[in-house]
Design a protein around this motif. Structure first.
Motif, PDB file in Angstrom:
ATOM      1  N   LYS A 197     -13.267  37.294 -26.709  1.00 34.24           N
ATOM      2  CA  LYS A 197     -14.435  37.490 -26.249  1.00 34.24           C
ATOM      3  C   LYS A 197     -15.124  38.474 -26.996  1.00 34.24           C
ATOM      4  CE  LYS A 197     -13.507  36.442 -21.526  1.00 34.24           C
ATOM      5  NZ  LYS A 197     -13.455  36.785 -20.037  1.00 34.24           N
ATOM      6  N   ASN A 198     -15.575  39.794 -26.651  1.00 35.24           N
ATOM      7  CA  ASN A 198     -16.248  40.728 -27.681  1.00 35.24           C
ATOM      8  C   ASN A 198     -15.315  41.845 -28.143  1.00 35.24           C
ATOM      9  OD1 ASN A 198     -16.438  41.897 -25.199  1.00 35.24           O
ATOM     10  ND2 ASN A 198     -18.403  42.644 -25.438  1.00 35.24           N
ATOM     11  N   VAL A 199     -14.181  41.720 -28.090  1.00 33.65           N
ATOM     12  CA  VAL A 199     -13.225  42.834 -28.149  1.00 33.65           C
ATOM     13  C   VAL A 199     -12.210  42.401 -29.500  1.00 33.65           C
ATOM     14  CG1 VAL A 199     -11.188  44.205 -27.501  1.00 33.65           C
ATOM     15  CG2 VAL A 199     -13.007  43.668 -25.904  1.00 33.65           C
ATOM     16  N   PHE A 239     -11.774  47.648 -30.649  1.00 32.69           N
ATOM     17  CA  PHE A 239     -13.181  47.621 -30.954  1.00 32.69           C
ATOM     18  C   PHE A 239     -13.917  46.723 -29.991  1.00 32.69           C
ATOM     19  CE2 PHE A 239     -10.728  48.664 -34.552  1.00 32.69           C
ATOM     20  CZ  PHE A 239     -10.957  50.012 -34.691  1.00 32.69           C
ATOM     21  N   THR A 240     -15.050  47.180 -29.172  1.00 32.58           N
ATOM     22  CA  THR A 240     -15.820  46.522 -28.425  1.00 32.58           C
ATOM     23  C   THR A 240     -16.949  46.273 -29.402  1.00 32.58           C
ATOM     24  OG1 THR A 240     -15.050  47.226 -26.404  1.00 32.58           O
ATOM     25  CG2 THR A 240     -17.245  46.042 -26.249  1.00 32.58           C
ATOM     26  N   LEU A 241     -17.362  44.930 -29.589  1.00 36.57           N
ATOM     27  CA  LEU A 241     -18.414  44.456 -30.463  1.00 36.57           C
ATOM     28  C   LEU A 241     -19.653  44.470 -29.681  1.00 36.57           C
ATOM     29  CD1 LEU A 241     -16.856  41.867 -32.759  1.00 36.57           C
ATOM     30  CD2 LEU A 241     -17.107  44.244 -33.133  1.00 36.57           C
ATOM     31  N   VAL A 297     -18.165  42.951 -40.205  1.00 35.99           N
ATOM     32  CA  VAL A 297     -18.923  42.037 -39.201  1.00 35.99           C
ATOM     33  C   VAL A 297     -20.297  41.628 -39.321  1.00 35.99           C
ATOM     34  CG1 VAL A 297     -19.158  41.768 -36.452  1.00 35.99           C
ATOM     35  CG2 VAL A 297     -17.064  42.931 -37.357  1.00 35.99           C
ATOM     36  N   ALA A 298     -20.760  40.604 -39.294  1.00 36.03           N
ATOM     37  CA  ALA A 298     -22.152  40.247 -39.582  1.00 36.03           C
ATOM     38  C   ALA A 298     -22.972  40.390 -38.383  1.00 36.03           C
ATOM     39  CB  ALA A 298     -22.381  38.900 -40.391  1.00 36.03           C
ATOM     40  N   LYS A 299     -24.323  40.505 -38.535  1.00 35.09           N
ATOM     41  CA  LYS A 299     -25.089  40.672 -37.381  1.00 35.09           C
ATOM     42  C   LYS A 299     -25.685  39.316 -37.162  1.00 35.09           C
ATOM     43  CE  LYS A 299     -26.298  45.588 -37.482  1.00 35.09           C
ATOM     44  NZ  LYS A 299     -27.299  46.580 -37.389  1.00 35.09           N
ATOM     45  N   LYS A 300     -26.304  39.167 -35.757  1.00 32.03           N
ATOM     46  CA  LYS A 300     -26.728  37.900 -35.733  1.00 32.03           C
ATOM     47  C   LYS A 300     -28.261  38.063 -36.332  1.00 32.03           C
ATOM     48  CE  LYS A 300     -24.716  36.914 -31.276  1.00 32.03           C
ATOM     49  NZ  LYS A 300     -24.905  36.872 -29.990  1.00 32.03           N
ATOM     50  N   GLU A 301     -28.903  37.000 -36.821  1.00 31.59           N
ATOM     51  CA  GLU A 301     -30.299  36.835 -37.399  1.00 31.59           C
ATOM     52  C   GLU A 301     -31.330  37.519 -36.658  1.00 31.59           C
ATOM     53  OE1 GLU A 301     -31.650  36.346 -40.487  1.00 31.59           O
ATOM     54  OE2 GLU A 301     -29.680  36.105 -41.221  1.00 31.59           O
ATOM     55  N   GLU A 302     -31.108  37.311 -35.140  1.00 34.72           N
ATOM     56  CA  GLU A 302     -32.263  37.911 -34.557  1.00 34.72           C
ATOM     57  C   GLU A 302     -32.008  39.501 -34.131  1.00 34.72           C
ATOM     58  OE1 GLU A 302     -29.412  35.918 -31.859  1.00 34.72           O
ATOM     59  OE2 GLU A 302     -30.489  35.388 -33.514  1.00 34.72           O
TER      60      GLU A 302
END
Length: 146
Positions: free
Chosen positions: A72-74, A106-108, A130-135
């Motif tokens: 998920k986001n971990v 790490f919780t992203l 860890v890349a960021k989303k465009e928005e």
């Protein structure tokens, strides 16, 4: 060989120096000193405009020793390393096995792009990008006053 004890600044107390010597030798024994040290690597986390940087200080490992999972986001980074030293042809009076492991999670944030995570291990430092989303990227613009 002569063993010289240094005075560590403690005054002689009512119990006597015998107990200081006993506890010093027990607590400074290499078995306890090596085994009770925290084995969790130090970490640095930074954020730039386009990505998150996670760096773990893990010297003495190889890139094959790491296991990196995303659930998920971990984001979890773990490692297990087993070493065994055996000398053949000698009567062994002491044999030491070395087993070390760690796990860091790490919780992203929501702004992280889970499909764009890269890892690189160089000179004892594991670097995760860890890349960021465009928005979610910083957008700068001028706002006109009406």
């Amino acid at each position: 060989m002569t063993l010289v004890k240094f005075n560590n600044g403690l005054k002689n107390n009512a119990v006597g120096p015998f107990f200081n010597d006993v506890f010093d030798s027990i607590l400074n024994d290499s078995y306890f000193g090596n085994k009770l040290v925290a084995r969790v690597p130090a970490v640095n986390i930074a954020e730039t405009e386009n990505e998150f940087h996670i760096e773990l200080a893990v010297p003495g490992l190889r890139k094959e020793d790491f296991k990196i999972n995303l659930d998920k986001n971990v984001l979890t980074v773990s490692s297990e390393k087993k070493e065994e030293s055996v000398e053949e042809g000698k009567k062994i009076s002491k044999r030491e096995y070395n087993y070390s492991s760690f796990g860091r999670s790490f919780t992203l944030p929501e702004s992280a792009d889970h499909s764009k995570i890269e890892a690189d291990y160089t000179d004892g430092v594991l670097k995760l990008i860890v890349a960021k989303k465009e928005e979610a990227k910083f957008q700068s613009r001028e706002i006109a006053v009406k």
